[in-house]
Structures are given as C-alpha cells and as structure tokens.
Design a protein around this motif. Structure first.
Motif, PDB file in Angstrom:
ATOM      1  N   ARG A  17       0.837  -1.185   0.000  1.00 14.74           N
ATOM      2  CA  ARG A  17       0.000   0.000   0.000  1.00 14.74           C
ATOM      3  C   ARG A  17       0.875   1.238   0.000  1.00 14.74           C
ATOM      4  O   ARG A  17       1.987   1.228   0.502  1.00 14.74           O
ATOM      5  CB  ARG A  17      -0.911   0.029   1.231  1.00 14.74           C
ATOM      6  N   SER A 111       2.587   4.526  -8.170  1.00 18.20           N
ATOM      7  CA  SER A 111       2.434   3.892  -6.865  1.00 18.20           C
ATOM      8  C   SER A 111       2.259   2.391  -7.072  1.00 18.20           C
ATOM      9  O   SER A 111       1.951   1.941  -8.174  1.00 18.20           O
ATOM     10  CB  SER A 111       1.217   4.454  -6.129  1.00 18.20           C
ATOM     11  N   GLY A 113      -0.031   0.687  -5.721  1.00 20.26           N
ATOM     12  CA  GLY A 113      -1.417   0.408  -5.340  1.00 20.26           C
ATOM     13  C   GLY A 113      -1.655   0.707  -3.877  1.00 20.26           C
ATOM     14  O   GLY A 113      -0.756   0.609  -3.049  1.00 20.26           O
ATOM     15  N   GLU A 115      -3.355   3.311  -0.758  1.00 20.64           N
ATOM     16  CA  GLU A 115      -3.995   4.526  -0.276  1.00 20.64           C
ATOM     17  C   GLU A 115      -2.958   5.572   0.103  1.00 20.64           C
ATOM     18  O   GLU A 115      -1.810   5.265   0.417  1.00 20.64           O
ATOM     19  CB  GLU A 115      -4.847   4.219   0.958  1.00 20.64           C
ATOM     20  N   THR A 146      -7.727   6.891  -2.152  1.00 18.29           N
ATOM     21  CA  THR A 146      -7.297   5.748  -2.943  1.00 18.29           C
ATOM     22  C   THR A 146      -6.496   6.241  -4.139  1.00 18.29           C
ATOM     23  O   THR A 146      -6.943   7.103  -4.887  1.00 18.29           O
ATOM     24  CB  THR A 146      -8.502   4.937  -3.438  1.00 18.29           C
ATOM     25  N   LEU A 147      -5.285   5.689  -4.293  1.00 19.37           N
ATOM     26  CA  LEU A 147      -4.388   6.135  -5.348  1.00 19.37           C
ATOM     27  C   LEU A 147      -4.473   5.225  -6.571  1.00 19.37           C
ATOM     28  O   LEU A 147      -4.558   4.008  -6.446  1.00 19.37           O
ATOM     29  CB  LEU A 147      -2.941   6.149  -4.849  1.00 19.37           C
ATOM     30  N   GLU A 148      -4.437   5.848  -7.729  1.00 22.23           N
ATOM     31  CA  GLU A 148      -4.306   5.098  -8.975  1.00 22.23           C
ATOM     32  C   GLU A 148      -2.849   4.684  -9.136  1.00 22.23           C
ATOM     33  O   GLU A 148      -1.968   5.206  -8.444  1.00 22.23           O
ATOM     34  CB  GLU A 148      -4.760   5.962 -10.145  1.00 22.23           C
ATOM     35  N   PRO A 149      -2.553   3.741 -10.054  1.00 26.59           N
ATOM     36  CA  PRO A 149      -1.159   3.329 -10.234  1.00 26.59           C
ATOM     37  C   PRO A 149      -0.223   4.491 -10.570  1.00 26.59           C
ATOM     38  O   PRO A 149       0.967   4.419 -10.336  1.00 26.59           O
ATOM     39  CB  PRO A 149      -1.233   2.318 -11.385  1.00 26.59           C
ATOM     40  N   GLY A 150      -0.746   5.550 -11.112  1.00 26.57           N
ATOM     41  CA  GLY A 150       0.070   6.725 -11.369  1.00 26.57           C
ATOM     42  C   GLY A 150       0.346   6.902 -12.849  1.00 26.57           C
ATOM     43  O   GLY A 150       0.062   6.012 -13.650  1.00 26.57           O
ATOM     44  N   GLY A 152       0.108  10.597 -10.786  1.00 28.01           N
ATOM     45  CA  GLY A 152      -1.056  11.250 -10.207  1.00 28.01           C
ATOM     46  C   GLY A 152      -0.680  12.388  -9.297  1.00 28.01           C
ATOM     47  O   GLY A 152       0.469  12.545  -8.882  1.00 28.01           O
ATOM     48  N   GLU A 154      -2.448  14.287  -5.789  1.00 30.26           N
ATOM     49  CA  GLU A 154      -3.491  14.259  -4.776  1.00 30.26           C
ATOM     50  C   GLU A 154      -3.423  15.518  -3.930  1.00 30.26           C
ATOM     51  O   GLU A 154      -2.344  15.975  -3.552  1.00 30.26           O
ATOM     52  CB  GLU A 154      -3.346  13.032  -3.868  1.00 30.26           C
TER      53      GLU A 154
END
Length: 212
Positions: A17, A111, A113, A115, A146-150, A152, A154
């Motif tokens: 994570r 990332s 996968g 948070e 919640t993060l996308e794979p990138g 990105g 935030e």
C-alpha cells in the motif's frame, strides 16, 4: 497546532500500500502582531466588495528531506517548517473574519497500489490573558485517498482554523511526513487558502519540493 488571536483591534508499512503520514511535532502559533523578520516565499491577494485587500502568504518555508528510517528505496521522509500569514488592509480590516485552510499537493510518477493517508494531531492547549486568547486550531485531522497506479496528483487538506482582524499568523514547526511504496520522485507543494465570511477567497501555492 494552536492559534493565538489578538482581540479585534484584532496522513514502514510492509504491505503493498502507498501511504503518506504526517504529524505535528511541536506547537504552531497564530500571532496577532506583525513579524518583520518573515521572508515571504509566495502570496496572493483578493479585493472584497468593501474595498479591503485580503492577502495570504507563506513565509520562511523549508521542507527538509531526510533519510527514511525504514531504509527502503520506496520510502520518502521529510519535515516541514514555515509560516502561513493572512493580512487585511482597508476600511473594515479590523473587523475581518474568515477561515484558513492549510494543505499539500502530492505528486507521484507511480504507486504500487493502495492509499494515501494524512494524519495530523496537535497538542491540547487553552490559555487566556487580558491581551491574548489561545485555542486549538487543528486538534486532529485524518484523510484517506485511494491512489491510482500513477502518475497522479493528490490534494490533501491538513485542516482549517479561523482568522480575524488585520493579521493572523500560523507558525508551522516540524510537521513530519512519510511516503511509502512510491516508485520515482515525490513532489510536495504546500498551500494556504483563506475564505472570508463573505466568501471572498485567496489561495497561494508554494514551490514544489522534490524528493528523489
């Protein structure tokens, strides 16, 4: 973090994570008086309907990247020091009321996968004198995204507090952040937003600080 206001004539996990965690190490102060020694790094202004100029600034900003305690090449760790300042000039400056929001924009190329979490806890303090009142501005704040794979970006708000009178100043000292399971560089851009009681808004963004 605490606020001092003058009266009106005044987010090593071993899972896959991604997490960002921040906490306050010492008290931050909002001071009613001026601070001539502050080196302003960025600012922005808005003129309200009454002809008052509302200026929000960041000063003495320093975000220091340090070697991560877990030793992982996928972890970034840093400390943030600086000041957030709201100044009001004009016919109704002494009666100004508004809200301050402190936050960060986090940029990442990839990332693994999971948070992004931002936790902020401040000391509890309450003091009153003839000249000043002291109260908590950000007793505890938590945000999970919640993060996308990138790649990105935030946006994370640390919290909000109140501003009043001609000058409100928040001192930020040793705010601690870590980002885990991030591939590539991490960029952190601090910002401060002020919204008056009438809805007039000014936001200032600092320069991005990049951690390899």
């Amino acid at each position: 973090m605490t606020v001092i206001q003058k009266p009106r004539r005044s987010r090593g996990l071993k899972s896959m994570r991604t997490a960002v965690v921040a906490s306050a190490a010492v008290v931050g102060l909002v001071v009613g008086g001026g601070s001539a020694s502050a080196a302003v790094d960025d600012s922005n202004s808005v003129v309200d309907g009454g002809g008052n100029t509302i200026t929000v600034s960041q000063a003495d900003t320093f975000i220091n990247s340090v070697f991560p305690l877990d030793g992982s090449p996928l972890t970034r760790e840093w400390f943030h020091n600086g000041r957030a300042i709201v100044e009001v000039t004009g016919p109704d400056a002494a009666d100004f009321e508004g809200d301050i929001t402190l936050g960060y924009q986090f940029g990442y190329p990839a990332s693994l996968g999971g948070e992004l979490t931002f936790n902020y806890t401040t000391p509890q303090l309450s003091v009153s004198t003839d000249d000043f009142t002291v109260s908590d501005i950000l007793p505890q704040v938590g945000t999970t995204v919640t993060l996308e794979p990138g790649p990105g970006i935030e946006d994370v708000e640390v919290g909000t507090g109140s501003a009043s009178g001609e000058r409100t100043e928040i001192q930020i000292s040793n705010v601690h952040g870590t980002a885990t399971n991030i591939a590539g560089n991490v960029s952190v851009r601090p910002y401060v937003k002020v919204v008056s009681s009438n809805g007039d808004t000014a936001v200032t963004y600092g320069k991005p600080w990049r951690f390899n």
